[in-house]
Scaffold this active site. Structure first.
Site, PDB file in Angstrom:
ATOM      1  N   ASN A  42       0.840  -1.198   0.000  1.00 64.92           N
ATOM      2  CA  ASN A  42       0.000   0.000   0.000  1.00 64.92           C
ATOM      3  C   ASN A  42       0.876   1.249   0.000  1.00 64.92           C
ATOM      4  OD1 ASN A  42       0.555  -0.938   2.653  1.00 64.92           O
ATOM      5  ND2 ASN A  42      -1.227   0.081   3.525  1.00 64.92           N
ATOM      6  N   ILE A  43       0.381   2.262  -0.697  1.00 66.20           N
ATOM      7  CA  ILE A  43       1.123   3.514  -0.881  1.00 66.20           C
ATOM      8  C   ILE A  43       0.174   4.653  -0.539  1.00 66.20           C
ATOM      9  CG2 ILE A  43       2.406   4.938  -2.529  1.00 66.20           C
ATOM     10  CD1 ILE A  43       2.750   2.306  -4.224  1.00 66.20           C
ATOM     11  N   GLU A  44       0.461   5.315   0.580  1.00 64.57           N
ATOM     12  CA  GLU A  44      -0.467   6.344   1.063  1.00 64.57           C
ATOM     13  C   GLU A  44      -0.061   7.744   0.587  1.00 64.57           C
ATOM     14  OE1 GLU A  44      -0.755   5.577   5.320  1.00 64.57           O
ATOM     15  OE2 GLU A  44      -1.997   3.812   4.886  1.00 64.57           O
ATOM     16  N   CYS A  53      -4.156   0.711  -2.369  1.00 66.98           N
ATOM     17  CA  CYS A  53      -3.999  -0.500  -1.565  1.00 66.98           C
ATOM     18  C   CYS A  53      -2.958  -1.438  -2.195  1.00 66.98           C
ATOM     19  CB  CYS A  53      -5.321  -1.260  -1.485  1.00 66.98           C
ATOM     20  SG  CYS A  53      -6.585  -0.449  -0.518  1.00 66.98           S
ATOM     21  N   GLU A  55      -3.201  -4.588  -2.892  1.00 66.49           N
ATOM     22  CA  GLU A  55      -3.775  -5.457  -3.930  1.00 66.49           C
ATOM     23  C   GLU A  55      -3.802  -4.740  -5.276  1.00 66.49           C
ATOM     24  OE1 GLU A  55      -4.972  -4.733  -0.946  1.00 66.49           O
ATOM     25  OE2 GLU A  55      -6.381  -6.232  -0.206  1.00 66.49           O
ATOM     26  N   CYS A  86     -10.472  -4.449   0.776  1.00 66.78           N
ATOM     27  CA  CYS A  86     -11.503  -3.398   0.744  1.00 66.78           C
ATOM     28  C   CYS A  86     -12.398  -3.574  -0.481  1.00 66.78           C
ATOM     29  CB  CYS A  86     -10.858  -2.018   0.774  1.00 66.78           C
ATOM     30  SG  CYS A  86     -10.297  -1.445  -0.841  1.00 66.78           S
ATOM     31  N   CYS A  89     -10.848  -2.753  -4.005  1.00 71.79           N
ATOM     32  CA  CYS A  89      -9.964  -3.819  -4.506  1.00 71.79           C
ATOM     33  C   CYS A  89     -10.772  -5.023  -4.981  1.00 71.79           C
ATOM     34  CB  CYS A  89      -8.961  -4.236  -3.436  1.00 71.79           C
ATOM     35  SG  CYS A  89      -7.709  -2.971  -3.135  1.00 71.79           S
TER      36      CYS A  89
HETATM   37  N1  THU Z   1      -5.304  -1.429   2.772  1.00 69.79           N
HETATM   38  C1  THU Z   1      -4.759  -2.280   1.850  1.00 69.79           C
HETATM   39  O1  THU Z   1      -3.699  -1.986   1.255  1.00 69.79           O
HETATM   40  N2  THU Z   1      -5.411  -3.432   1.568  1.00 69.79           N
HETATM   41  C2  THU Z   1      -6.484  -3.901   2.260  1.00 69.79           C
HETATM   42  O2  THU Z   1      -6.956  -4.986   1.978  1.00 69.79           O
HETATM   43  C3  THU Z   1      -7.076  -3.079   3.329  1.00 69.79           C
HETATM   44  C4  THU Z   1      -6.573  -1.699   3.442  1.00 69.79           C
HETATM   45  C5  THU Z   1      -4.553  -0.215   3.143  1.00 69.79           C
HETATM   46  C6  THU Z   1      -5.102   1.095   2.716  1.00 69.79           C
HETATM   47  C7  THU Z   1      -4.441   2.024   3.720  1.00 69.79           C
HETATM   48  O3  THU Z   1      -3.124   2.320   3.289  1.00 69.79           O
HETATM   49  C8  THU Z   1      -4.333   1.181   4.989  1.00 69.79           C
HETATM   50  O4  THU Z   1      -4.446  -0.165   4.560  1.00 69.79           O
HETATM   51  C9  THU Z   1      -5.372   1.478   6.042  1.00 69.79           C
HETATM   52  O5  THU Z   1      -6.654   1.491   5.518  1.00 69.79           O
END
Ligand code: THU
Length: 136
Positions: A42-44, A53, A55, A86, A89
Site C-alpha cells: 500500500n502507498i499512502e 492498496c 492489492e 476493501c 480492490c
Molecule cells: N489497505 C490495503 O492496502 N489493503 C487492504 O486490503 C485493506 C486496506 C490499506 C489502505 C491504507 O493504506 C491502509 O491499509 C489502512 O486502511
C-alpha cells in the site's frame, strides 16, 4: 510456486509499504498463469483518498506490463484475522480475475483464509452490465 511461497512473497512487501498515516502495512503478491509474480504494497498520500492498496498496486503493476491471465493472489497484514480486502480492490479483482480464482488472505500469525473472487464480491458490476446499459 506453492501457496506458501506466494504468501511469503506478499509478506516481503510489508517492508516496502509507504504508510506514514495509517501505520498499517499491507503486502500482496499476484501470480500469472505463466508463473510470474508481481508484488505490491500500500502507498499512502497526505491527501488520504489518493492512497493505493497493496492489492491494486500488484494488479496495476501486472496489467500495465500487459498481463491478463492470473492464477492466484496473496494478501497479508499484521492483523489478528486474515485481512479482508476493501471494496474497491474487490471490484478491481472482479474486472481482471475469473470468479473462481483463489485469493489467500493472511494474518500476522500466517493464518490463511482461502476465498474465491466470487465469494469476495458476489453480484459484482461487470463489463457486460456496462455495455447492456449504454446509450446507443
Ligand atoms: N489497505 C490495503 O492496502 N489493503 C487492504 O486490503 C485493506 C486496506 C490499506 C489502505 C491504507 O493504506 C491502509 O491499509 C489502512 O486502511
Amino acid at each position: 510456486m506453492h501457496k506458501e511461497q506466494l504468501i511469503e512473497s506478499a509478506k516481503q512487501m510489508l517492508d516496502h509499504a509507504y504508510v506514514p498515516y495509517s501505520k498499517f502495512p499491507v503486502g500482496a503478491a499476484l501470480i500469472t498463469d505463466e508463473g510470474k509474480v508481481y508484488q505490491g504494497c500500500n502507498i499512502e498520500n497526505a491527501a488520504y483518498p489518493v492512497t493505493c492498496c497493496a492489492e491494486r498496486t500488484a494488479i496495476f503493476k501486472a496489467v500495465s506490463e500487459g498481463e491478463r491471465n492470473f492464477k492466484a493472489l496473496a494478501v497479508i497484514a499484521n492483523t489478528d484475522r486474515p485481512v479482508p480486502p476493501c471494496g474497491a480492490c474487490r471490484q478491481v479483482m472482479s474486472e481482471f480475475f475469473s470468479p473462481e480464482m483463489k485469493v489467500y488472505i493472511t494474518s500476522k500469525d500466517l493464518e490463511v483464509k482461502e476465498v474465491t473472487v466470487q465469494e469476495l464480491l458476489p453480484f459484482s458490476f461487470t463489463p457486460e452490465d456496462l455495455s447492456s446499459g449504454q446509450t446507443k
